[in-house]
Scaffold this motif. Structure first.
Motif, PDB file in Angstrom:
ATOM      1  N   LEU A  41       0.877  -1.180   0.000  1.00  0.00           N
ATOM      2  CA  LEU A  41       0.000   0.000   0.000  1.00  0.00           C
ATOM      3  C   LEU A  41       0.904   1.216   0.000  1.00  0.00           C
ATOM      4  N   THR A  42       0.654   2.123  -0.915  1.00  0.00           N
ATOM      5  CA  THR A  42       1.533   3.278  -1.038  1.00  0.00           C
ATOM      6  C   THR A  42       0.720   4.555  -0.974  1.00  0.00           C
ATOM      7  N   ASN A  56      -2.182  11.724  -7.057  1.00  0.00           N
ATOM      8  CA  ASN A  56      -3.619  11.642  -6.861  1.00  0.00           C
ATOM      9  C   ASN A  56      -4.162  10.247  -7.166  1.00  0.00           C
ATOM     10  N   ARG A  57      -3.261   9.288  -7.414  1.00  0.00           N
ATOM     11  CA  ARG A  57      -3.737   7.914  -7.467  1.00  0.00           C
ATOM     12  C   ARG A  57      -3.845   7.310  -6.058  1.00  0.00           C
ATOM     13  N   ALA A 110      -5.369   6.725  -2.498  1.00  0.00           N
ATOM     14  CA  ALA A 110      -6.731   6.834  -1.961  1.00  0.00           C
ATOM     15  C   ALA A 110      -6.824   8.025  -1.010  1.00  0.00           C
ATOM     16  N   LEU A 111      -5.758   8.239  -0.260  1.00  0.00           N
ATOM     17  CA  LEU A 111      -5.649   9.442   0.568  1.00  0.00           C
ATOM     18  C   LEU A 111      -4.226   9.955   0.393  1.00  0.00           C
ATOM     19  N   PRO A 112      -4.047  10.935  -0.508  1.00  0.00           N
ATOM     20  CA  PRO A 112      -2.689  11.421  -0.794  1.00  0.00           C
ATOM     21  C   PRO A 112      -2.016  11.947   0.472  1.00  0.00           C
ATOM     22  N   LEU A 113      -0.726  11.709   0.547  1.00  0.00           N
ATOM     23  CA  LEU A 113       0.029  12.036   1.747  1.00  0.00           C
ATOM     24  C   LEU A 113       0.007  13.532   2.072  1.00  0.00           C
ATOM     25  N   ASN A 114       0.015  14.359   1.052  1.00  0.00           N
ATOM     26  CA  ASN A 114      -0.004  15.806   1.319  1.00  0.00           C
ATOM     27  C   ASN A 114      -1.284  16.227   2.032  1.00  0.00           C
ATOM     28  N   SER A 120      -9.142   0.656  -0.120  1.00  0.00           N
ATOM     29  CA  SER A 120      -9.351   1.107  -1.498  1.00  0.00           C
ATOM     30  C   SER A 120      -9.257  -0.073  -2.448  1.00  0.00           C
ATOM     31  N   GLU A 121      -9.551   0.164  -3.690  1.00  0.00           N
ATOM     32  CA  GLU A 121      -9.479  -0.921  -4.685  1.00  0.00           C
ATOM     33  C   GLU A 121      -8.035  -1.372  -4.948  1.00  0.00           C
TER      34      GLU A 121
END
Ligand SMILES: Cc1ncc(COP(=O)(O)O)c(C=O)c1O
Ligand SMILES: Cc1ncc(COP(=O)(O)O)c(C=O)c1O
Lengths: 483, 483
Positions: free
Chosen positions: B84-85, B90-91, B93-97, B327-328
């Motif tokens: 999981l990354t 924006n790919r 599921a919850l972007p780190l920024n 997420s998927e």
């Protein structure tokens, strides 16, 4: 750093803190610690072989370069990185199987030690213990619970971080505001409140909340001299000082070759009366929700009891991150220091950019002025609202808290705020931060309601944002004052 | 799932909750939301380009296999994993920024939605909202703050998770214990307390704390029939139900082909009077410190206000982890369900192993017996202490809370516990969990002090641990009873 403390702190504890009952399991754990090889059929702790997480990798900025923040922001996606890894391997500074297990309120020893090492390095406090928190806000609200009784009166700056002061209100804490000038809280005003305290009106305040560096919202920083005076007053009147210092690492002394940081209250604290709060929010990332609190042993004990019966110990991923980051495989202490020094320079550039733009666009207008903050992220802009055509003095401006107001400053500033918003700029009016002092203590000629002629702006954003924002502000001010 | 609720909940709120003052910044944020493209010079939020964290990778178990827990534990380091990354891409599921920025009390929408989807899938509650928590303990203690007033009397099982009940004591909550049998809380006992309530002795309880599955410590699970009855009583006497359900996913119905889970109180809750707590602690890892709370909209609003002024929103790494996992690209909902189903089978095997060893080693002794728990991690062992040579009945055993005792059960059980400990076994005596009921409501022939003849054991450990532990227990029991 643990040990006994000469100063008896228990009288400062709230009855809530004192009423906390020991978990009966605690007594059992004590017994167990004396027993080396026990078989545990006790707790419902999932065995780590059932955690579906084998490894976590954090890709962080490299600190090899002398000015790591500059290379990080300049090279962006091609900037060099360092991989922090935690797995169940015992080469991890905090192995994942331990970091993801239940722990106790103070945090895993590996992460707690990492935070304590930072405190030792920067503050070398006389005799204190470090507890992990979920950031300064969590730490402060725990202090309020620990020290605050319904009806207690606590001291704070007259313009304060309202989220904190508001958090105390439901539990019955009333705030007494201490006067400020451009250099922060005025020690003489603090002393005056305490000298003149009339016990008939309630217990004298025993807690002072203070933000010593880059105060939110005024951006002011207390000089060492003021800190010493305030600490002496605290000794004289037996105050506990809650030192909320998220901007400690972001100090910009006027001499750019001076890289020293103003000594914290903690570093002056021979009595154990200072509770200091440090946070990773401003120097790494706010969403980490991780910080640490340094206090005397007596407070520490109650803090972990409170933590064990509320939030519990901080999240494992954050603790693992902190332990790995500060380990020899990560940044280490020296690397951390390099990062924060470099970050300081980055924010100094941003502050200078802000102030230059400010000067260039509105400096000559005479409508506003601002002083260069020596720390933090905020510029406190004085709006010379007295020059507004509709400015009124000597009136009776309202009722309720505003009854003391003799001017329409609050109303004009609200209009100005709305004009900014309508033009697409968000900037925060001082009224949001104004602690309406208890008028019995506050006999200043000008009540705070008539002194809310400030705006708080931040230079934390990009140059692009600052340029645009100040352009809008300049236009709005011209129009607003030209009415 | 938001909406209005027919049931007026505000009368259940504590004065503390009602006294919470809105942060003046909130009004500003409301205004801003109506303004699409504003320039922000408002908040001291570090820009994400200055976060020194580019990417986080979590290596988690693969759920490709039909029985993922089995392959995970069997193949260990060679077991298949899934990465999981999260980065600023924006790919994610919850972007780190976003995950590492300040957020609000309910949690980032991406993570909140992921948790809400689980609730929807398993409980399909009529009209509720999900709030992220730092695990069930955090969630419960927030509920206590939200609903509890000094002097309030709350209801709980007579053997209860004391960490929770103790947490309410400093704020002045008194606990009233409800009788239990092998199937958990007895609805008739609950009703009796409420029917016979004498308002002269204080306000009737308005809160019931209940652990419906694999109750800690008794391991009991409430049948659907009992749940319906308890819910009806709650409607009749206007109770709020705090449903603490960390063991929901660990249910072992007697028919192993029955894979259905007993419907939760939440799923029955037409009134909005149930606050349900779910946790990742028992199904993923406790150190995650992440869970979610499902409540009616009215409670939700107060919960986020309380969260915003105490712990603040949960940590970013945890939220990112949850969003990515569900997420998927991660497990997704179907994968999550496969993991928990498989985990259920794993714990069923452990339970069966425990009970077989128990039967084999001590079953024939007649000194103890235990029933098979239908959920959770605990076996509640009845010690037939009446067979002990020094057992006494009809005595006056002590003073204080123990004054009601007519036997020396408590003392003998303490001795037994110490014998276990001396032999290297930690197992928890029932006295740790016994809620000493208010004797005015508790007129049962046998007070709880005389019924602490249980031990709580867990089957959460490995077979090795269980085997060793039960071997020690068997030896200790023989010696102890043979005195
Ligand atoms: C003075 C002050 N204290 C505390 C905080 C909150 O810090 P944390 O993110 O560590 O909870 C802030 C954030 O803006 C602040 O300005
Ligand atoms: C009944 C019960 N509630 C709550 C908890 C704590 O759960 P969490 O780890 O989600 O805070 C436990 C843990 O043992 C428990 O047994």
């Amino acid at each position: 750093m643990s040990g006994t403390n000469p100063f008896d702190l228990s009288r400062h504890l709230s009855s809530e803190a004192k009423a906390r009952v020991a978990n009966p399991m605690k007594a059992i754990w004590k017994l167990i610690q004396q027993q080396p090889n026990v078989v545990m059929l006790a707790n419902g702790d999932p065995h780590f072989s059932l955690y579906p997480i084998r490894k976590v990798d954090f890709e962080v900025a490299s600190i090899e370069n002398q000015d790591p923040v500059k290379s990080w922001t300049a090279s962006r996606l091609s900037a060099r990185t360092l991989l922090l890894t935690s797995s169940s391997s015992n080469r991890s500074a905090l192995p994942l199987n331990l970091g993801l297990q239940y722990a106790n309120g103070a945090g895993r020893p590996e992460a707690q030690r990492a935070a304590a090492a930072l405190t030792q390095f920067y503050h070398a406090p006389p005799d204190h213990i470090t507890t992990l928190t979920l950031g300064n806000f969590d730490g402060i609200t725990k202090c309020l619970r620990l020290l605050g009784e319904p009806g207690d009166k606590f001291l704070a700056d007259e313009f304060a971080f309202r989220a904190v002061t508001n958090a105390g209100v439901p539990q019955g804490i009333e705030w007494i505001s201490v006067k400020m000038d451009g250099c922060g809280m005025i020690p003489e005003s603090l002393e005056e409140i305490l000298v003149r305290w009339d016990e008939g009106r309630g217990k004298r305040p025993h807690v002072l909340y203070v933000v010593p560096c880059g105060q939110n919202p005024t951006g002011s920083t207390l000089s060492l001299e003021r800190r010493r005076k305030i600490y002496e007053i605290a000794q004289l009147y037996d105050l506990v000082i809650i030192e909320d210092d998220p901007y400690y690492f972001l100090q910009y002394p006027s001499d750019p070759n001076d890289s020293s940081l103003v000594p914290s209250f903690l570093s002056l604290d021979t009595d154990g009366r200072v509770i200091r709060l440090d946070s990773l929010s401003k120097i790494l990332a706010p969403g980490l929700r991780l910080g640490w609190l340094t206090s005397s042993a007596a407070f520490h004990e109650h803090l972990i009891a409170l933590t064990d019966s509320s939030t519990q110990h901080p999240h494992g991923f954050g603790q693992v991150f902190l332990a790995e980051l500060l380990s020899e495989h990560g940044w280490g202490l020296a690397g951390f220091d390099r990062w924060v020094s470099s970050l300081r320079e980055e924010y100094r550039r941003r502050r200078d950019f802000f102030l230059e733009e400010f000067e260039r666009r509105i400096g000559g207008s005479g409508l506003v002025n601002a002083r260069a903050p020596e720390a933090g992220m905020f510029v406190w802009i004085r709006v010379n609202i007295e020059k507004h055509p509709r400015y009124q003095n000597g009136i009776n401006a309202g009722d309720g808290a505003a009854a003391r107001a003799r001017t329409n400053v609050a109303q004009l500033m609200q209009e100005l705020f709305m004009c900014c918003l309508d033009s697409g700029l968000v900037i925060v009016p001082a009224s949001v931060f104004a602690l309406s002092g208890d008028s019995v203590w506050d006999d200043s000629a000008v009540p705070i309601e008539d002194r809310v002629y400030f705006l708080r702006a931040t230079f934390a954003g990009t140059e692009e944002i600052m340029r645009k924002g100040l352009e809008i502000l300049a236009n709005v001010l011209q129009t607003f004052f030209a009415e």
